[in-house]
Design a protein around this motif. Sequence first.
Motif: not given
Length: 310
Positions: A131-137
Amino acid sequence: MLLNNNVTEFILLGLTQDPVKKKIVFVIFLLFYLGILLGNLLIIFTIKTSRTLGSPMYFFLFYLSLSDTCFSTSTAPRMIVDALLKNNTISFSECMIQVFSFHFFGCLGIFILILMAADRYVAICKPLHYMTIMSRRVCSVLVIVAWVGSCVHSSAQILLALSLPFCGPNEIDHYFCDLQPLLNLACADTYMVNLLLVSNSGAICTVSFVMLMFSYVVILYSLRNHSAEGRKKALSTCISHIIVVVLFFGPCIFIYTRPATTFSMDKMIAVFYTIGTPLLNPLIYTLRNAEVKNAMRNIWSKKQISDGQR
């Protein structure tokens, strides 16, 4: 720079010139195209309206379905209509627009497939940091980069097409405008243009295919450390992605990585990636994905409940 051309329009010969076969082509590809629209638009609608499909994988799947819809629309409607007409002419400007849109959405689909493979790699190999690497941003930035890269690629295709002088025959032995068949009509030496075509489209197809297959080999290898249930779920997802990759890139590599020669089978091979893959993608990503199917059932149930309360 646009050269002075004697040719202001082209004639698309289509898949066949036989009147009976043209009617068959019309019926079959109309059904295929309607299936593409129905399947991909259903995925787009489901992902946009479902709260359970908010992960990066479905964010990328949304854009894959969008690119597939536009990609098939760049060629299929024209081919379907031309199957009913005797005079299948297309203006020079319309031909260039088709070249641009075809390569833009085709390249976008390729980049989205790469992003989906990267997403699966992070999810399976680095689950704690997913979730940190593939964040929405991050996902949004990656999609923007994919759009920009696709625009650069398709602009290069247009520049190559506009550099060709056309002063003689104007019959394109294909069902859509593409740089490869246009090279055969140019009244100039096309060796350098074909070299640039191979180094552009051919390189994108080949390098992307190698990258994708390598990433899935790494993913499949890493599954040995997962539980049986997690391994089964990840394996199902990866296999569906690999099927899409092989069906799309196999024909593309065959078409775009060879000298400027055409074969009678080229048109039928092109059907695989212009019609086949956009048609199969919704089936592969819905029939093999329990979350998408459940989201569709929930949307359908809510619709029936709302209709019953009226």
